[in-house]
Design a protein around this motif. Structure first.
Motif, PDB file in Angstrom:
ATOM      1  N   ARG A 113       0.831  -1.208   0.000  1.00 43.01           N
ATOM      2  CA  ARG A 113       0.000   0.000   0.000  1.00 43.01           C
ATOM      3  C   ARG A 113       0.866   1.258   0.000  1.00 43.01           C
ATOM      4  O   ARG A 113       0.574   2.229  -0.707  1.00 43.01           O
ATOM      5  CB  ARG A 113      -0.920  -0.016   1.222  1.00 43.01           C
ATOM      6  N   VAL A 114       1.936   1.243   0.778  1.00 43.30           N
ATOM      7  CA  VAL A 114       2.842   2.398   0.838  1.00 43.30           C
ATOM      8  C   VAL A 114       3.488   2.621  -0.526  1.00 43.30           C
ATOM      9  O   VAL A 114       3.543   3.752  -1.020  1.00 43.30           O
ATOM     10  CB  VAL A 114       3.903   2.201   1.950  1.00 43.30           C
ATOM     11  N   PHE A 115       3.977   1.547  -1.145  1.00 45.24           N
ATOM     12  CA  PHE A 115       4.603   1.679  -2.467  1.00 45.24           C
ATOM     13  C   PHE A 115       3.606   2.163  -3.512  1.00 45.24           C
ATOM     14  O   PHE A 115       3.904   3.055  -4.294  1.00 45.24           O
ATOM     15  CB  PHE A 115       5.211   0.354  -2.927  1.00 45.24           C
ATOM     16  N   ALA A 116       2.423   1.564  -3.529  1.00 41.65           N
ATOM     17  CA  ALA A 116       1.412   1.939  -4.529  1.00 41.65           C
ATOM     18  C   ALA A 116       1.006   3.400  -4.362  1.00 41.65           C
ATOM     19  O   ALA A 116       0.893   4.134  -5.354  1.00 41.65           O
ATOM     20  CB  ALA A 116       0.195   1.025  -4.422  1.00 41.65           C
ATOM     21  N   GLY A 117       0.808   3.821  -3.132  1.00 37.87           N
ATOM     22  CA  GLY A 117       0.434   5.215  -2.891  1.00 37.87           C
ATOM     23  C   GLY A 117       1.528   6.184  -3.294  1.00 37.87           C
ATOM     24  O   GLY A 117       1.257   7.235  -3.890  1.00 37.87           O
ATOM     25  N   ALA A 118       2.767   5.837  -2.990  1.00 33.76           N
ATOM     26  CA  ALA A 118       3.887   6.721  -3.325  1.00 33.76           C
ATOM     27  C   ALA A 118       4.095   6.829  -4.835  1.00 33.76           C
ATOM     28  O   ALA A 118       4.459   7.895  -5.345  1.00 33.76           O
ATOM     29  CB  ALA A 118       5.165   6.222  -2.656  1.00 33.76           C
ATOM     30  N   THR A 165       3.838  -4.779  -7.367  1.00 32.39           N
ATOM     31  CA  THR A 165       3.497  -3.409  -6.984  1.00 32.39           C
ATOM     32  C   THR A 165       4.588  -2.425  -7.396  1.00 32.39           C
ATOM     33  O   THR A 165       4.286  -1.311  -7.811  1.00 32.39           O
ATOM     34  CB  THR A 165       3.236  -3.322  -5.465  1.00 32.39           C
ATOM     35  N   VAL A 166       5.856  -2.839  -7.305  1.00 31.25           N
ATOM     36  CA  VAL A 166       6.939  -1.929  -7.699  1.00 31.25           C
ATOM     37  C   VAL A 166       7.358  -2.123  -9.156  1.00 31.25           C
ATOM     38  O   VAL A 166       7.937  -1.221  -9.757  1.00 31.25           O
ATOM     39  CB  VAL A 166       8.168  -2.050  -6.767  1.00 31.25           C
ATOM     40  N   HIS A 167       7.058  -3.263  -9.708  1.00 33.36           N
ATOM     41  CA  HIS A 167       7.525  -3.612 -11.057  1.00 33.36           C
ATOM     42  C   HIS A 167       6.979  -2.668 -12.135  1.00 33.36           C
ATOM     43  O   HIS A 167       7.746  -2.144 -12.951  1.00 33.36           O
ATOM     44  CB  HIS A 167       7.139  -5.066 -11.361  1.00 33.36           C
ATOM     45  N   LEU A 168       5.689  -2.439 -12.139  1.00 30.26           N
ATOM     46  CA  LEU A 168       5.097  -1.588 -13.183  1.00 30.26           C
ATOM     47  C   LEU A 168       5.557  -0.137 -13.101  1.00 30.26           C
ATOM     48  O   LEU A 168       5.958   0.436 -14.119  1.00 30.26           O
ATOM     49  CB  LEU A 168       3.579  -1.702 -13.184  1.00 30.26           C
TER      50      LEU A 168
END
Length: 189
Positions: free
Chosen positions: A69-74, A137-140
């Motif tokens: 969630r933190v990664f997606a939001g950032a 989550t970080v890949h895209l």
């Protein structure tokens, strides 16, 4: 004060379990301590969860979900280098402001290794599936580039290791980090 629903109580147990397991690990944490922290009896705790392992799994998976969630939001609306720096900075803020998230991650990796050494692959499979959601989550945002994703997550594991070992902000070990991943505030243990 209104009574909590079973789902709200489960949520309280997961939060308490993260705090307890983060401090003492799987084997050092008693379900009694978790129940006491939540303010319920052990029998009630076991009505919510099948046992200690189920509580640990829920806490471990929640920790990974929180990082996702933190990664997606950032990274929302960003890509490439901008996304990388935003996610790195957000992660450092997370583990600085909520150090139990870092400790829970580390306890999870230890517990997976111990379970697999004893022939229990179920827990590891659940954690690996959650970790793959983290990867995705970080890949895209990083351009769906395997090398960029691997490098980003490798830096993250280095940040985890250095922070868990207690290297203070400003120490020279942090100097080669992404600028947004440098620890600049206090890391509480």
């Amino acid at each position: 004060m209104p009574r909590m629903s079973a789902e709200e109580r489960r949520e309280s147990v997961v939060r308490a379990a993260i705090s307890e397991f983060a401090q003492k690990g799987y084997y050092g944490t008693s379900t009694e301590a978790i129940a006491r922290r939540v303010g319920v009896s052990q029998p009630y705790l076991f009505r919510l969860f099948a046992g200690k392992k189920a509580i640990f799994v829920a806490a471990s998976l929640r920790c990974v979900e929180d990082v996702c969630r933190v990664f997606a939001g950032a990274a929302e609306g960003l890509e490439g280098e901008e996304a990388l720096h935003a996610m790195a900075g957000a992660y450092v803020r997370l583990i600085t402001e909520q150090p139990e998230k870092l400790r829970m991650q580390m306890q999870t990796y230890i517990a997976v290794a111990a379970a697999e050494a004893e022939g229990d692959r179920e827990f590891g499979e659940a954690v690996r599936a959650a970790w793959m959601r983290l990867w995705d989550t970080v890949h895209l945002p990083l351009g769906a580039d395997d090398s960029e994703t691997t490098t980003f997550l490798a830096y993250g594991m280095l940040v985890n290791t250095l922070a868990a070992m207690g290297f203070p902000p400003g120490h020279r070990v942090w100097q080669a980090m992404y600028p947004s991943a440098r620890v600049t505030g206090p890391l509480r243990s």
